[in-house]
Design a protein around this motif. Structure first.
Motif, PDB file in Angstrom:
ATOM      1  N   LYS A 111       0.848  -1.185   0.000  1.00 43.81           N
ATOM      2  CA  LYS A 111       0.000   0.000   0.000  1.00 43.81           C
ATOM      3  C   LYS A 111       0.888   1.243   0.000  1.00 43.81           C
ATOM      4  O   LYS A 111       1.885   1.303   0.732  1.00 43.81           O
ATOM      5  CB  LYS A 111      -0.895  -0.019   1.233  1.00 43.81           C
ATOM      6  CG  LYS A 111      -1.932   1.068   1.296  1.00 43.81           C
ATOM      7  CD  LYS A 111      -2.842   0.850   2.495  1.00 43.81           C
ATOM      8  CE  LYS A 111      -3.954   1.894   2.541  1.00 43.81           C
ATOM      9  NZ  LYS A 111      -3.460   3.248   2.850  1.00 43.81           N
ATOM     10  N   ASP A 129      -5.262   4.275  -3.693  1.00 46.04           N
ATOM     11  CA  ASP A 129      -5.846   2.985  -4.045  1.00 46.04           C
ATOM     12  C   ASP A 129      -4.989   2.370  -5.156  1.00 46.04           C
ATOM     13  O   ASP A 129      -5.452   2.125  -6.269  1.00 46.04           O
ATOM     14  CB  ASP A 129      -7.288   3.181  -4.512  1.00 46.04           C
ATOM     15  CG  ASP A 129      -7.983   1.854  -4.790  1.00 46.04           C
ATOM     16  OD1 ASP A 129      -7.541   0.842  -4.225  1.00 46.04           O
ATOM     17  OD2 ASP A 129      -8.947   1.841  -5.583  1.00 46.04           O
ATOM     18  N   TRP A 130      -3.740   2.174  -4.848  1.00 44.77           N
ATOM     19  CA  TRP A 130      -2.761   1.635  -5.803  1.00 44.77           C
ATOM     20  C   TRP A 130      -1.619   1.033  -5.007  1.00 44.77           C
ATOM     21  O   TRP A 130      -1.183   1.596  -3.994  1.00 44.77           O
ATOM     22  CB  TRP A 130      -2.233   2.750  -6.711  1.00 44.77           C
ATOM     23  CG  TRP A 130      -1.148   2.308  -7.660  1.00 44.77           C
ATOM     24  CD1 TRP A 130      -1.303   1.556  -8.778  1.00 44.77           C
ATOM     25  CD2 TRP A 130       0.255   2.590  -7.551  1.00 44.77           C
ATOM     26  NE1 TRP A 130      -0.078   1.348  -9.390  1.00 44.77           N
ATOM     27  CE2 TRP A 130       0.896   1.980  -8.658  1.00 44.77           C
ATOM     28  CE3 TRP A 130       1.041   3.300  -6.645  1.00 44.77           C
ATOM     29  CZ2 TRP A 130       2.271   2.056  -8.870  1.00 44.77           C
ATOM     30  CZ3 TRP A 130       2.412   3.380  -6.847  1.00 44.77           C
ATOM     31  CH2 TRP A 130       3.009   2.758  -7.952  1.00 44.77           C
TER      32      TRP A 130
END
Length: 378
Positions: free
Chosen positions: A5, A10-11
């Protein structure tokens, strides 16, 4: 390749990032402009083909050539496979106009329409004041709105107190880049800075994981210790594993200079898991740290070259490295031999302190010059 993370995004980022600061060069000068393009491009693409999805460069790396070579490496579809990080050279920027002009130049050099992560390079107390006085955060936000950059970030070189001020000085940092390894837990941002950034859900990029390569080439005492403990891996592997063991570390950068290093680091990154360091390895790290610490306070130079050029034409990083190698390896003969073949000795220093203003490590370089010359000139 393991993935992690990256702060609030959100990648997921690859545990290993490719640092384009020490690409292979014709002259063997690790920061020279004469990059061996084909070899460098092959290395970058091999890393991407094997799972690396984060590549890092800067306006000043390889005397301005690193971004150009990276841009070439990311042609033929490779751009779509990675996130690019590069940096605004705060040691050169004093105004909004300079910030905007250099960003546009970087986009051209990289041959991209957008830079994913754009960092204020090497923030310290002095350059952070410039950022605030000139409204450069606002310029970065305008560049983001215009689609030129994806995220506003910074790299850091100063004391923890300054790091805390910067972290708390802007609410929308996406990531920060800090110098961190098992020898530097109390230096610069250190472990406290790591924990602080993580508590704010800011992605953490680690630079100098092997302390400028020093932890990849252990001294004899450390080699003997590893052998006596029957440790099956290298000190470099252990050093990287120590970093990857920590959940706060998003990605660590390796400035790789040959394909061998790329292959070895990717192999290490395949096993880069959180909480994977054994108690025996933790004890081994502490023993190794004690060995290095007991050898005295050597100069914390990483060879970044920001102190250059010197008005007296002294190659400051090289001179400091001659001394450091003598201390770290307990063998001054080679250092003296090389130093005395070197054109401009440390004795030529006039203590103008220009280099100290630019040094990200805040090294009192002018004070060291006399000691180095006394030690190595014989």
């Amino acid at each position: 390749m393991q993935y992690r993370k990256l702060g609030k995004l959100d990648w997921e980022v690859s545990a290993l990032g490719f640092g384009c600061m020490r690409l292979p060069t014709l002259s063997k000068n690790p920061i020279g402009a004469d990059i061996l393009e084909k070899e460098a491009i092959d290395m970058i693409r091999y890393a991407i083909d094997n799972g690396v999805n984060y590549v890092d460069t800067a306006y000043l790396y390889h005397m301005g050539q690193s971004e150009i070579v990276l841009g070439k490496a990311l042609s033929e579809g490779y751009r779509d496979k990675v996130k690019i990080a590069t940096k605004s050279p705060m040691m050169r920027i004093k105004t909004k106009t300079e910030y905007d002009a250099i960003l546009d130049d970087q986009l051209k050099k990289l041959n991209v329409e957008m830079i994913d992560f754009y960092l204020f390079h090497g923030l310290n107390k002095k350059t952070w004041e410039i950022v605030k006085e000139q409204g450069l955060i606002e310029r970065a936000e305008a560049a983001k709105k215009a689609g030129k950059i994806g995220h506003i970030c910074f790299s850091f070189h100063d004391k923890y107190e300054v790091f805390e001020e910067i972290i708390n000085g802007y609410d929308s940092w996406t990531l920060c880049q800090i110098q961190y390894n098992f020898m530097d837990t109390d230096i610069q941002a250190g472990t406290k800075g790591l924990k602080l950034a993580a508590s704010k859900d800011i992605g953490i990029v680690v630079m100098e994981p092997l302390r400028g390569g020093k932890l990849a080439n252990p001294i004899s005492e450390v080699k003997d210790l590893l052998k006596n403990r029957e440790y099956k891996h290298t000190l470099a592997d252990l050093s990287l594993k120590w970093l990857w063991n920590q959940k706060e570390v998003s990605v660590l950068l390796s400035g790789m200079s040959n394909m061998n290093q790329v292959v070895e680091n990717i192999k290490s990154a395949d096993e880069a898991k959180i909480n994977s360091l054994s108690s025996d390895e933790e004890r081994l790290i502490e023993e190794i740290k004690d060995i290095y610490t007991s050898r005295g306070k050597n100069i914390p130079c990483t060879g970044c070259g920001y102190c250059m050029p010197c008005p007296q034409d002294i190659n400051i990083p090289q001179v400091l490295n001659f001394y450091n190698e003598g201390v770290m390896y307990d063998f001054f003969d080679d250092s003296r031999r090389t130093y005395n073949l070197f054109g401009k000795p440390a004795s030529k220093c006039v203590k103008c302190k220009e280099c100290e203003e630019k040094c990200p490590q805040s090294i009192p370089i002018s004070d060291w010059m006399d000691k180095i010359d006394d030690t190595l000139s014989s």
